[in-house]
Design a protein around this motif. Structure first.
Motif, PDB file in Angstrom:
ATOM      1  N   ILE A 199      12.056  12.743  -5.505  1.00 11.61           N
ATOM      2  CA  ILE A 199      11.238  12.211  -4.884  1.00 11.61           C
ATOM      3  C   ILE A 199      10.057  12.042  -5.591  1.00 11.61           C
ATOM      4  O   ILE A 199       9.002  10.635  -5.516  1.00 11.61           O
ATOM      5  N   LEU A 237       3.387  15.483   1.069  1.00  9.30           N
ATOM      6  CA  LEU A 237       4.440  14.781   1.590  1.00  9.30           C
ATOM      7  C   LEU A 237       4.977  16.012   2.620  1.00  9.30           C
ATOM      8  O   LEU A 237       5.610  17.110   2.304  1.00  9.30           O
ATOM      9  N   GLN A 244       5.683   5.745   1.203  1.00  9.29           N
ATOM     10  CA  GLN A 244       6.246   6.673   2.325  1.00  9.29           C
ATOM     11  C   GLN A 244       7.488   6.156   2.876  1.00  9.29           C
ATOM     12  O   GLN A 244       8.328   7.091   2.982  1.00  9.29           O
ATOM     13  N   VAL A 294      15.400   9.736   0.648  1.00  8.97           N
ATOM     14  CA  VAL A 294      15.863  11.061   1.083  1.00  8.97           C
ATOM     15  C   VAL A 294      17.378  11.175   1.367  1.00  8.97           C
ATOM     16  O   VAL A 294      18.145  11.992   0.913  1.00  8.97           O
ATOM     17  N   VAL A 305      16.323  11.589   8.666  1.00 12.43           N
ATOM     18  CA  VAL A 305      14.767  12.027   8.266  1.00 12.43           C
ATOM     19  C   VAL A 305      14.088  11.721   9.651  1.00 12.43           C
ATOM     20  O   VAL A 305      13.957  10.624  10.104  1.00 12.43           O
ATOM     21  N   CYS A 332       8.503  11.812   8.248  1.00  9.81           N
ATOM     22  CA  CYS A 332       8.159  11.432   6.531  1.00  9.81           C
ATOM     23  C   CYS A 332       6.696  11.052   6.730  1.00  9.81           C
ATOM     24  O   CYS A 332       6.248   9.794   7.164  1.00  9.81           O
ATOM     25  N   GLU A 333       5.753  11.910   6.158  1.00 11.15           N
ATOM     26  CA  GLU A 333       4.264  11.767   6.049  1.00 11.15           C
ATOM     27  C   GLU A 333       3.797  12.045   4.887  1.00 11.15           C
ATOM     28  O   GLU A 333       3.673  13.174   4.254  1.00 11.15           O
ATOM     29  N   VAL A 362      10.343   6.809   0.270  1.00 11.11           N
ATOM     30  CA  VAL A 362      10.985   8.168   0.477  1.00 11.11           C
ATOM     31  C   VAL A 362      11.823   8.500   1.590  1.00 11.11           C
ATOM     32  O   VAL A 362      12.823   8.823   1.411  1.00 11.11           O
ATOM     33  N   ARG A 363      11.523   7.730   2.537  1.00 10.55           N
ATOM     34  CA  ARG A 363      12.412   7.846   3.992  1.00 10.55           C
ATOM     35  C   ARG A 363      13.670   7.232   3.621  1.00 10.55           C
ATOM     36  O   ARG A 363      14.722   7.847   4.135  1.00 10.55           O
ATOM     37  N   LEU A 368       8.129  16.216   5.184  1.00  7.12           N
ATOM     38  CA  LEU A 368       9.476  15.728   5.461  1.00  7.12           C
ATOM     39  C   LEU A 368      10.419  16.636   6.423  1.00  7.12           C
ATOM     40  O   LEU A 368      10.427  17.876   6.223  1.00  7.12           O
TER      41      LEU A 368
END
Lengths: 153, 421
Positions: free
Chosen positions: B398, B18, B376, B383, B27, B30-31, B379-380, B20
């Motif tokens: 996460i 990941l 993904q 966070v 953010v 975010c990959e 997570v974005r 970030l």
């Protein structure tokens, strides 16, 4: 992958009829030994060859995955497996000697992890790992290993 | 705060990373990427005979090997126009249930639970939580026995074939399995109680859920259902689109350009009214409110599915299933698509077979590939809620989110490495 576990043998040591004794047929109890290794890989298949030479000394259970150890009765657990980097057979009775690693993925349930887990849970009280080299004189190695297998019973 | 790189997300299936980037509380990057090598299974089966795909695609994953076996068989049978017997279908369900029991038990106790109890790993928990880990091992063992008895071996089953079963289990074997399964029902119920007691992070995903919906609780057939739409399996090209991102070896899958998720939670959201009585009671007692869009609830959903899987497997073992002789069906040119529900969600297999039985096209879409985009974007979204926490805590949260999806990156390509970019 190795061969499928022989489940009945995995649960109890097999009884073998021994006709060689002087006073008739007598049932002889054989210790159970769990054999690991990928029979299709030359570098990982030697334990299967050694087991074949020792089939009169133990009931060998060939496991494709360490999950098969869940079928082992609680108590003594004897493993036969190849160890990279050794030239002579090796008997490991202290699993602290095994490289312990935390499970990271579901694919990390390796033999070492399972043995550490079974020991921590008190499900395997006496763990013996017979390590053999990846290659060598199979007959000579089998004879060196034979007394360790007898002690496993 | 600057950047986070989680270079190796632990306690998930396979390897992911990941990246970030965070700027002024937002953010910016975010990959989530799978870092497994490409697997090429779809290419490997091309040119092989129609009956070979099963054994080959089983090797995509040791955890879901039964799922790939049954999905490939089902798709090939549809391609060649063969309809399996009712008995064969029951055994396929039983095989899949065995796999679901061992996979859920493993994920819940060995990958998810240590996070909630504050341990690095299950091994570290062993001193204090012996009983729980023994419960897990007991269920894993029974799951293995089901797979082994029905599939011929506990990994990469060999008995299930295009057209039927090479070896039919005996009545005694099925009775023995039923007794073993009954022996772990309380373990599954205790698992529901345990996971219902864990404090979950409040969170909601913006993705929609999809699962199969059939006459019985989703397993081997049915339409692909979301709260807003339904699709038939043969139309999947029209609604599932795969695309590559340069940072990932796994495909991303979208439906109408939008993300979605598949999982135990998705199955429960769509099919809770079809749960068997003990599982329905477990759901009620768990307090899980459905539908749920909190991905953390997937752990509890898996626990409820353990009860369901054991209950269903017992029922199949108690059926009268007369043995059937195996005959391999003849090939015929055609295209077949099959979706089945595997531990992590819906799995798709598609094959085109030529007149002589040669496979000319194959496509496989795994649950994790379908979930990747949603993970993904979750997570974005998560966070910014965590930025006041220490960096180590952020990473743990996460990872917990991603683990709740029970992803299998090695199957999708295709674990988490987080780069604070």
């Amino acid at each position: 992958m190795g061969d499928q576990a022989s489940r009945p043998g995995a649960r109890t040591g097999q009884m073998r009829v021994d006709a060689s004794s002087g006073d008739g047929l007598r049932a002889r109890h054989l210790p159970t030994v769990y054999v690991f290794g990928n029979e299709y890989l030359a570098m990982d298949s030697f334990a299967h060859d050694i087991a074949a030479l020792l089939r009169d000394s133990a009931s060998f259970v060939h496991l494709a995955s360490p999950d098969g150890l869940l079928d082992a009765p609680e108590g003594t657990l004897t493993i036969l497996d190849v160890v990279a980097g050794i030239n002579e057979p090796l008997l490991i009775t202290d699993i602290a000697q095994l490289k312990a690693r935390n499970i990271m993925t579901m694919h990390d349930f390796d033999v070492g992890y399972f043995l550490n887990l079974l020991a921590a849970l008190g499900m395997a009280k006496d763990i013996r790992i017979i390590g053999i080299p990846q290659h060598g004189d199979a007959a000579a190695i089998a004879e060196k290993v034979r007394p360790w297998i007898k002690e496993s019973d | 705060m600057a950047n986070i790189t989680l270079n190796h997300i632990t306690k998930i299936e396979g390897h992911a990373k990941l990246n970030l980037g965070i700027d002024k509380g937002k953010v910016t990057v975010c990959e989530l990427s799978a870092t497994e090598g490409s697997r090429y299974f779809e290419g490997l089966v091309k040119g092989r005979q129609y009956f070979e795909a099963t054994e080959m695609t089983s090797r995509i994953c040791g955890i879901c090997s039964c799922g790939h076996v049954i999905a490939s068989i089902s798709a090939i049978e549809r391609a060649i126009g063969f309809s399996p017997s009712l008995g064969t279908m029951q055994l396929r369900r039983l095989l899949t249930l065995g796999e679901r029991i061992r996979s859920h038990a493993t994920h819940l106790y060995f990958l998810a639970l240590p996070d909630y109890l504050g341990y690095e790993s299950a091994l570290a928990m062993a001193g204090e939580f012996k009983k729980e880990l023994k419960i897990a091992l007991g269920m894993m063992k029974v799951g293995n026995h089901v797979v082994s008895a029905i599939g011929g071996r506990d990994l990469h089953p060999v008995s299930a074939q295009v057209g039927g079963w090479l070896k039919w289990p005996s009545k005694e074997q099925l009775q023995e399995l039923a007794a073993e399964l009954q022996g772990v029902m309380r373990s599954a119920q205790a698992t529901v109680k345990l996971f219902a007691s864990l404090k979950q992070q409040p969170f909601s995903t913006d993705g929609n859920w999809y699962s199969l919906h059939d006459d019985i609780y989703a397993m081997l057939d049915g339409s692909f259902l979301s709260p807003t739409s339904t699709f038939e399996q043969h139309d999947y090209h029209a609604f599932i689109k795969e695309h590559h991102e340069p940072y990932s070896t796994a495909n991303f899958v979208v439906k109408d350009g939008k993300r979605y998720f598949v999982s135990s939670l998705a199955r429960l959201n769509n099919n809770a009214d079809q749960l068997l009585p003990k599982a329905k009671l477990a759901l009620k007692q768990s307090g899980l409110k459905l539908p749920s869009v909190n991905p953390f609830d997937n752990n509890l959903a898996q626990a409820i599915e353990l009860v369901q899987a054991i209950e269903h497997a017992i029922a199949i073992c108690q059926m009268h299933l007369p043995a059937e002789e195996y005959t391999r069906p003849a090939p015929r040119a055609g295209n077949g698509i099959a979706a089945i529900e595997v531990p992590r969600g819906t799995l798709w297999h598609e094959y085109t077979v030529a007149d002589d039985g040669t496979i000319t096209f194959a496509n496989i879409v795994t649950p994790t590939a379908q979930n990747l985009y949603n993970m993904q974007e979750d997570v974005r979204k998560l966070v910014p809620q965590l930025l006041k926490l220490p960096k180590e805590t952020i990473i743990i949260e996460i990872e917990k989110l991603i683990r709740a999806y029970d992803p299998c990156f090695s199957c999708s390509a295709h674990f988490l490495e987080v780069n604070w970019v």
